[in-house]
Design a protein around this motif. Structure first.
Motif, PDB file in Angstrom:
ATOM      1  N   SER A 100       0.796  -1.235   0.000  1.00  0.00           N
ATOM      2  CA  SER A 100       0.000   0.000   0.000  1.00  0.00           C
ATOM      3  C   SER A 100       0.822   1.276   0.000  1.00  0.00           C
ATOM      4  O   SER A 100       0.304   2.348  -0.272  1.00  0.00           O
ATOM      5  N   GLY A 101       2.101   1.174   0.349  1.00  0.00           N
ATOM      6  CA  GLY A 101       2.932   2.375   0.426  1.00  0.00           C
ATOM      7  C   GLY A 101       3.012   2.993   1.794  1.00  0.00           C
ATOM      8  O   GLY A 101       3.750   3.942   2.012  1.00  0.00           O
ATOM      9  N   GLY A 102       2.266   2.457   2.768  1.00  0.00           N
ATOM     10  CA  GLY A 102       2.317   2.999   4.123  1.00  0.00           C
ATOM     11  C   GLY A 102       1.623   4.340   4.229  1.00  0.00           C
ATOM     12  O   GLY A 102       0.824   4.736   3.371  1.00  0.00           O
ATOM     13  N   GLY A 103       1.940   5.075   5.282  1.00  0.00           N
ATOM     14  CA  GLY A 103       1.322   6.383   5.482  1.00  0.00           C
ATOM     15  C   GLY A 103       1.477   6.850   6.906  1.00  0.00           C
ATOM     16  O   GLY A 103       1.604   6.037   7.833  1.00  0.00           O
ATOM     17  N   TYR A 104       1.502   8.149   7.099  1.00  0.00           N
ATOM     18  CA  TYR A 104       1.681   8.715   8.429  1.00  0.00           C
ATOM     19  C   TYR A 104       0.452   8.443   9.287  1.00  0.00           C
ATOM     20  O   TYR A 104      -0.673   8.711   8.888  1.00  0.00           O
ATOM     21  N   GLY A 105       0.675   7.889  10.491  1.00  0.00           N
ATOM     22  CA  GLY A 105      -0.416   7.627  11.423  1.00  0.00           C
ATOM     23  C   GLY A 105      -1.212   6.370  11.126  1.00  0.00           C
ATOM     24  O   GLY A 105      -2.187   6.097  11.816  1.00  0.00           O
ATOM     25  N   GLN A 106      -0.815   5.587  10.127  1.00  0.00           N
ATOM     26  CA  GLN A 106      -1.543   4.363   9.805  1.00  0.00           C
ATOM     27  C   GLN A 106      -1.077   3.219  10.705  1.00  0.00           C
ATOM     28  O   GLN A 106       0.110   3.071  10.963  1.00  0.00           O
ATOM     29  N   ASN A 107      -2.017   2.410  11.152  1.00  0.00           N
ATOM     30  CA  ASN A 107      -1.704   1.231  11.968  1.00  0.00           C
ATOM     31  C   ASN A 107      -1.704  -0.001  11.071  1.00  0.00           C
ATOM     32  O   ASN A 107      -2.758  -0.554  10.756  1.00  0.00           O
ATOM     33  N   LEU A 108      -0.538  -0.419  10.659  1.00  0.00           N
ATOM     34  CA  LEU A 108      -0.419  -1.576   9.774  1.00  0.00           C
ATOM     35  C   LEU A 108       0.172  -2.786  10.488  1.00  0.00           C
ATOM     36  O   LEU A 108       0.358  -3.831   9.876  1.00  0.00           O
ATOM     37  N   GLY A 109       0.482  -2.635  11.785  1.00  0.00           N
ATOM     38  CA  GLY A 109       1.011  -3.746  12.561  1.00  0.00           C
ATOM     39  C   GLY A 109      -0.070  -4.438  13.369  1.00  0.00           C
ATOM     40  O   GLY A 109      -1.268  -4.331  13.067  1.00  0.00           O
ATOM     41  N   LEU A 110       0.339  -5.133  14.437  1.00  0.00           N
ATOM     42  CA  LEU A 110      -0.619  -5.856  15.267  1.00  0.00           C
ATOM     43  C   LEU A 110      -1.389  -4.922  16.195  1.00  0.00           C
ATOM     44  O   LEU A 110      -2.578  -5.110  16.438  1.00  0.00           O
ATOM     45  N   GLU A 111      -0.694  -3.912  16.737  1.00  0.00           N
ATOM     46  CA  GLU A 111      -1.318  -3.030  17.722  1.00  0.00           C
ATOM     47  C   GLU A 111      -2.058  -1.883  17.048  1.00  0.00           C
ATOM     48  O   GLU A 111      -1.681  -1.431  15.968  1.00  0.00           O
ATOM     49  N   LYS A 112      -3.088  -1.407  17.704  1.00  0.00           N
ATOM     50  CA  LYS A 112      -3.885  -0.295  17.204  1.00  0.00           C
ATOM     51  C   LYS A 112      -3.780   0.878  18.174  1.00  0.00           C
ATOM     52  O   LYS A 112      -3.320   0.745  19.302  1.00  0.00           O
TER      53      LYS A 112
ATOM     54  N   GLY B 210       6.770   6.998  15.653  1.00  0.00           N
ATOM     55  CA  GLY B 210       8.113   7.375  16.068  1.00  0.00           C
ATOM     56  C   GLY B 210       8.818   6.269  16.821  1.00  0.00           C
ATOM     57  O   GLY B 210       9.997   5.975  16.570  1.00  0.00           O
ATOM     58  N   LEU B 211       8.114   5.629  17.739  1.00  0.00           N
ATOM     59  CA  LEU B 211       8.688   4.515  18.491  1.00  0.00           C
ATOM     60  C   LEU B 211       8.924   3.319  17.593  1.00  0.00           C
ATOM     61  O   LEU B 211       9.997   2.707  17.615  1.00  0.00           O
ATOM     62  N   LEU B 212       7.938   2.970  16.774  1.00  0.00           N
ATOM     63  CA  LEU B 212       8.049   1.791  15.913  1.00  0.00           C
ATOM     64  C   LEU B 212       9.223   1.919  14.952  1.00  0.00           C
ATOM     65  O   LEU B 212      10.019   0.978  14.788  1.00  0.00           O
ATOM     66  N   SER B 213       9.353   3.070  14.306  1.00  0.00           N
ATOM     67  CA  SER B 213      10.441   3.244  13.340  1.00  0.00           C
ATOM     68  C   SER B 213      11.801   3.158  14.018  1.00  0.00           C
ATOM     69  O   SER B 213      12.748   2.588  13.466  1.00  0.00           O
TER      70      SER B 213
ATOM     71  N   ALA C 140      15.461  -7.913   8.319  1.00  0.00           N
ATOM     72  CA  ALA C 140      16.099  -6.598   8.382  1.00  0.00           C
ATOM     73  C   ALA C 140      15.543  -5.672   7.312  1.00  0.00           C
ATOM     74  O   ALA C 140      15.294  -4.481   7.565  1.00  0.00           O
ATOM     75  N   ALA C 141      15.334  -6.208   6.099  1.00  0.00           N
ATOM     76  CA  ALA C 141      14.781  -5.391   5.014  1.00  0.00           C
ATOM     77  C   ALA C 141      13.364  -4.926   5.338  1.00  0.00           C
ATOM     78  O   ALA C 141      12.988  -3.774   5.073  1.00  0.00           O
ATOM     79  N   LEU C 142      12.554  -5.824   5.923  1.00  0.00           N
ATOM     80  CA  LEU C 142      11.187  -5.444   6.284  1.00  0.00           C
ATOM     81  C   LEU C 142      11.177  -4.432   7.435  1.00  0.00           C
ATOM     82  O   LEU C 142      10.288  -3.583   7.521  1.00  0.00           O
ATOM     83  N   ALA C 143      12.171  -4.529   8.330  1.00  0.00           N
ATOM     84  CA  ALA C 143      12.273  -3.545   9.407  1.00  0.00           C
ATOM     85  C   ALA C 143      12.539  -2.152   8.837  1.00  0.00           C
ATOM     86  O   ALA C 143      11.938  -1.158   9.263  1.00  0.00           O
ATOM     87  N   ILE C 144      13.447  -2.077   7.861  1.00  0.00           N
ATOM     88  CA  ILE C 144      13.724  -0.786   7.216  1.00  0.00           C
ATOM     89  C   ILE C 144      12.508  -0.306   6.435  1.00  0.00           C
ATOM     90  O   ILE C 144      12.166   0.890   6.461  1.00  0.00           O
ATOM     91  N   THR C 145      11.820  -1.230   5.765  1.00  0.00           N
ATOM     92  CA  THR C 145      10.610  -0.870   5.023  1.00  0.00           C
ATOM     93  C   THR C 145       9.547  -0.305   5.959  1.00  0.00           C
ATOM     94  O   THR C 145       8.861   0.666   5.636  1.00  0.00           O
ATOM     95  N   THR C 146       9.424  -0.921   7.133  1.00  0.00           N
ATOM     96  CA  THR C 146       8.463  -0.427   8.120  1.00  0.00           C
ATOM     97  C   THR C 146       8.826   0.982   8.573  1.00  0.00           C
ATOM     98  O   THR C 146       7.958   1.854   8.691  1.00  0.00           O
ATOM     99  N   ALA C 147      10.112   1.206   8.836  1.00  0.00           N
ATOM    100  CA  ALA C 147      10.553   2.536   9.260  1.00  0.00           C
ATOM    101  C   ALA C 147      10.205   3.580   8.198  1.00  0.00           C
ATOM    102  O   ALA C 147       9.736   4.682   8.514  1.00  0.00           O
ATOM    103  N   ILE C 148      10.410   3.224   6.924  1.00  0.00           N
ATOM    104  CA  ILE C 148      10.053   4.141   5.841  1.00  0.00           C
ATOM    105  C   ILE C 148       8.545   4.328   5.783  1.00  0.00           C
ATOM    106  O   ILE C 148       8.048   5.446   5.598  1.00  0.00           O
ATOM    107  N   GLY C 149       7.809   3.232   5.949  1.00  0.00           N
ATOM    108  CA  GLY C 149       6.352   3.275   5.832  1.00  0.00           C
ATOM    109  C   GLY C 149       5.650   4.064   6.914  1.00  0.00           C
ATOM    110  O   GLY C 149       4.477   4.412   6.764  1.00  0.00           O
TER     111      GLY C 149
END
Length: 462
Positions: free
Chosen positions: A151-163, A172-175, A209-218
């Protein structure tokens, strides 16, 4: 099914941990990092899982395993001093009730980081602690990273397990924790002993590791960009193949530039527009308010001080001015300064700085010894993670989140491991060598000093 699986996993950690403090310690780390109580629908969300697991870990250690305390260290002393200072600050807190609530969480995090080196001692135990930390985080950043690719991610979007907007659901914490986990995952890809040495499994850490960086970008967090730059620079400086590493970094930067959306680029570009970007400008005003407050209250105002801050944002030709109350510090340094004053900030900076220096010295000291290559790798990984925290954290209020204190604990454990390797005549080393003679032991024998390496060195937990 999710709740049942998490309950069974929690029960396994708790039951096995009653006889093996090491297992209960991993269980507490899992609870504190993954936070199953926040994603379970029944039972675990109704009971104090962290308190239960922490109690099991401490009491099983006191009853069964208290014979091998780590060698005293400056970092352990500074951490203990920090715990004492934040407790003392409750006596002059501006907001006693909210301060007490935050202290109740923070003291557990800091206290457990002091406890960890007493239990995590051998190579296998240290690796298990790192594995548990990375896998606990992966449960959040792997789905987030995959969804970001789609999807490309987005600011303030909850795409992980927690809401919501707390814990690992806050961008900020997740990245930041994702970027701190990258060097740990790469370390495990080369030096893991607990996972079978299969090439495909090794690549799995690189994918993580690649997905961690992708998450930080997302997350679209501007602090994530700063963290990525620092992580890349720090890892490049420690790499033996600087040209290849630099080329890979350039290719990745190009891939990010091509694949990210215009909205990501527009948000990141506001880093240089803090005078006109309201969010960044308000943060600067809050930092100014904090400096003015501590000029008259050098001991700080206790936890949750930000609830009483007040800033006036001047108007422009396009928008009127406005007032804002209770704006968070959005910086680890101003968070500690405002709440714990200059003594707390000095302790915090000394702790982080001394650990960075000690890890760097440790890495240089053991680098000539092939059997301790994993120590060099883990030391460099911890340094890289701390560097990310200390830079990206300058723009996120996460000073008391577990990852920083766990990195300090891992550093203390790693230094204690090498100290035992250097001092085979110590009581702890003799006991560990005695254990190594038992059937099924994971601790070989015997040792000698690093200054004069033996032909067959004793390496605990090899």
């Amino acid at each position: 099914m999710r709740s049942l699986w998490l309950l069974l996993l929690f029960a396994a950690f708790a039951v096995l941990g009653t006889g093996v403090p090491f297992i209960a310690t991993l269980g507490y780390e899992w609870v504190d990092t993954f936070r199953p109580q926040d994603v379970a629908f029944v039972i675990l969300n109704q009971i104090p899982v962290a308190m239960i697991m922490g109690t099991v870990a401490v009491f099983s250690y006191l009853l069964m395993d208290r014979r091998y305390p780590p060698h005293p260290s400056l970092e352990a002393g500074l951490t203990l001093a920090m715990a004492a200072w934040i407790t003392l600050s409750l006596t002059w807190a501006e907001l006693p009730d909210p301060a007490w609530d935050k202290w109740n969480t923070v003291i557990k995090t800091i206290g457990f980081s002091i406890f960890v080196p007493y239990v995590i001692r051998s190579r296998v135990q240290i690796e298990a602690f790192v594995q548990t930390y990375v896998f606990s985080l992966a449960a959040n950043f792997v789905p987030f990273g995959i969804k970001t690719l789609i999807s490309g991610g987005g600011y303030g979007q909850n795409l992980g397990l927690e809401k919501g907007n707390t814990g690992l659901s806050e961008g900020g914490l997740l990245s930041t924790v994702c970027l701190m986990a990258v060097p740990l995952a790469l370390h495990l890809s080369k030096h893991s002993q607990l996972i079978p040495r299969i090439k495909q499994l090794g690549w799995g850490y690189w994918v993580a590791a690649a997905l961690a960086i992708t998450t930080a970008i997302g997350t679209y967090e501007r602090s994530a960009l700063i963290g990525m730059l620092v992580l890349g620079a720090y890892m490049w400086s420690h790499s033996r193949h600087k040209f290849a590493f630099g080329l890979a970094g350039i290719l990745m930067a190009g891939l990010v530039a091509v694949t990210t959306s215009n909205s990501w680029t527009e948000r990141i570009s506001t880093i240089g527009e803090f005078q006109t970007e309201s969010s960044a400008y308000v943060r600067i005003l809050v930092w100014k308010w904090t400096l003015e407050y501590t000029s008259t209250h050098p001991l700080g105002g206790g936890f949750m001080l930000y609830l009483i801050d007040h800033v006036e944002v001047p108007g422009t030709l396009d928008s009127p001015g406005f007032s804002q109350f209770g704006r968070a510090f959005h910086s680890i340094y101003f968070e500690v300064l405002g709440e714990q004053g200059y003594p707390g900030l000095i302790l915090f900076v000394l702790l982080a700085g001394s650990m960075l220096v000690k890890l760097r010295m440790l890495s240089k000291k053991v680098r000539p010894y092939p059997e301790l290559e994993w120590v060099v790798s883990l030391s460099d990984a911890l340094q890289s993670g701390l560097a990310v925290f200390l830079t990206a954290g300058a723009f996120v209020g996460i000073a008391y989140q577990p990852m920083f204190w766990y990195f300090i604990a891992m550093g203390v454990s790693l230094n204690a491991y090498v100290w035992r390797f250097e001092h085979p005549e110590s009581k702890t080393s003799r006991i560990l060598r005695a254990i190594s003679r038992r059937p099924g032991s994971i601790v070989p024998a015997p040792a000698s000093r690093i200054a004069k390496p033996p032909s067959k060195p004793w390496i605990p937990g090899r």
